[in-house]
Design a protein around this motif. Structure first.
Motif, PDB file in Angstrom:
ATOM      1  N   ALA A 108     -11.083  24.861  28.409  1.00  0.00           N
ATOM      2  CA  ALA A 108     -11.868  23.637  28.616  1.00  0.00           C
ATOM      3  C   ALA A 108     -13.369  23.941  28.545  1.00  0.00           C
ATOM      4  O   ALA A 108     -14.133  23.181  27.946  1.00  0.00           O
ATOM      5  N   TYR A 111     -14.445  24.490  25.013  1.00  0.00           N
ATOM      6  CA  TYR A 111     -14.537  23.210  24.309  1.00  0.00           C
ATOM      7  C   TYR A 111     -15.806  22.455  24.712  1.00  0.00           C
ATOM      8  O   TYR A 111     -16.487  21.873  23.866  1.00  0.00           O
ATOM      9  N   ALA A 112     -16.119  22.434  25.998  1.00  0.00           N
ATOM     10  CA  ALA A 112     -17.224  21.612  26.495  1.00  0.00           C
ATOM     11  C   ALA A 112     -18.595  22.261  26.305  1.00  0.00           C
ATOM     12  O   ALA A 112     -19.592  21.549  26.148  1.00  0.00           O
ATOM     13  N   SER A 115     -20.931  21.157  23.403  1.00  0.00           N
ATOM     14  CA  SER A 115     -21.421  19.789  23.619  1.00  0.00           C
ATOM     15  C   SER A 115     -22.513  19.743  24.680  1.00  0.00           C
ATOM     16  O   SER A 115     -23.436  18.937  24.595  1.00  0.00           O
ATOM     17  N   LYS A 121     -23.266  15.914  25.394  1.00  0.00           N
ATOM     18  CA  LYS A 121     -22.628  15.582  26.666  1.00  0.00           C
ATOM     19  C   LYS A 121     -23.468  16.196  27.769  1.00  0.00           C
ATOM     20  O   LYS A 121     -24.207  17.156  27.548  1.00  0.00           O
ATOM     21  N   SER A 125     -20.322  14.196  32.262  1.00  0.00           N
ATOM     22  CA  SER A 125     -19.405  13.632  31.258  1.00  0.00           C
ATOM     23  C   SER A 125     -17.959  13.960  31.622  1.00  0.00           C
ATOM     24  O   SER A 125     -17.668  15.036  32.134  1.00  0.00           O
ATOM     25  N   SER A 126     -17.089  13.033  31.331  1.00  0.00           N
ATOM     26  CA  SER A 126     -15.663  13.229  31.626  1.00  0.00           C
ATOM     27  C   SER A 126     -14.984  13.969  30.482  1.00  0.00           C
ATOM     28  O   SER A 126     -15.255  13.706  29.314  1.00  0.00           O
ATOM     29  N   ILE A 127     -14.120  14.887  30.857  1.00  0.00           N
ATOM     30  CA  ILE A 127     -13.224  15.503  29.879  1.00  0.00           C
ATOM     31  C   ILE A 127     -11.825  15.488  30.490  1.00  0.00           C
ATOM     32  O   ILE A 127     -11.667  15.682  31.690  1.00  0.00           O
ATOM     33  N   TYR A 129      -8.458  16.993  31.608  1.00  0.00           N
ATOM     34  CA  TYR A 129      -8.050  18.361  31.893  1.00  0.00           C
ATOM     35  C   TYR A 129      -6.581  18.619  31.546  1.00  0.00           C
ATOM     36  O   TYR A 129      -6.184  19.751  31.311  1.00  0.00           O
ATOM     37  N   TYR A 132      -5.745  20.775  28.531  1.00  0.00           N
ATOM     38  CA  TYR A 132      -6.054  22.197  28.733  1.00  0.00           C
ATOM     39  C   TYR A 132      -5.004  22.864  29.617  1.00  0.00           C
ATOM     40  O   TYR A 132      -4.700  24.051  29.436  1.00  0.00           O
TER      41      TYR A 132
END
Length: 152
Positions: A108, A111-112, A115, A121, A125-127, A129, A132
């Motif tokens: 995660a 990935y984030a 950004s 982002k 910011s929401s991701i 989970y 993942y």
């Protein structure tokens, strides 16, 4: 289990929700499969390890949710993630939880991070989970043999 994982992956990715209609059956099947003596004990734990896995999986995410809400005064994660990790714990036992948590968090973050660095982002910011957690579990299953060999 794999079809559940695919469905959970894409629903959470798009809608930021993991339906109880998917996690509750996964928990129940994960629990009841421990009574089948024909299952491969290499992949599937005994009843005690399965029960501990379900409780520990749920509890760890619940504690994170509770602490975040107390510290930040807002929701940071949903209980669907806790239920999903509980189901994974029921299926693969408590010993899978640390590996899956570590690698799902690592994936995660990988990935984030781009950004966050290019500022598309921000930290609030929401991701989702759940995807993942699914990827962490799949990685655990692929590497299980190497993990067992390393620990012995």
């Amino acid at each position: 289990m794999s079809i559940f994982f695919v469905i959970i992956f894409f629903i959470d990715l798009k809608h930021f929700i993991i339906p109880n209609q998917l996690t509750f059956p996964l928990m129940a099947i994960g629990f009841f499969k421990t009574f089948n003596p024909n299952l491969n004990q290499y992949f599937f734990p005994n009843l005690i390890d399965s029960m501990i896995g379900g409780v520990v999986g749920y509890s760890i995410i619940w504690i994170i949710i509770f602490a975040y809400k107390k510290l930040r005064k807002k929701e940071g994660m949903g209980l669907g993630d806790a239920k999903l990790l509980s189901a994974i714990g029921f299926w693969f036992g408590w010993m899978s939880i640390p590996f899956i948590l570590f690698f799902s968090s690592f994936i995660a973050l990988a990935y984030a991070l781009p950004s966050l660095l290019n500022k598309s982002k921000n930290m609030s910011s929401s991701i989702p989970y759940g995807p993942y957690l699914v990827l962490g579990c799949v990685l655990y299953l692929f590497l299980l043999k190497q993990i067992v060999l390393y620990l012995n």
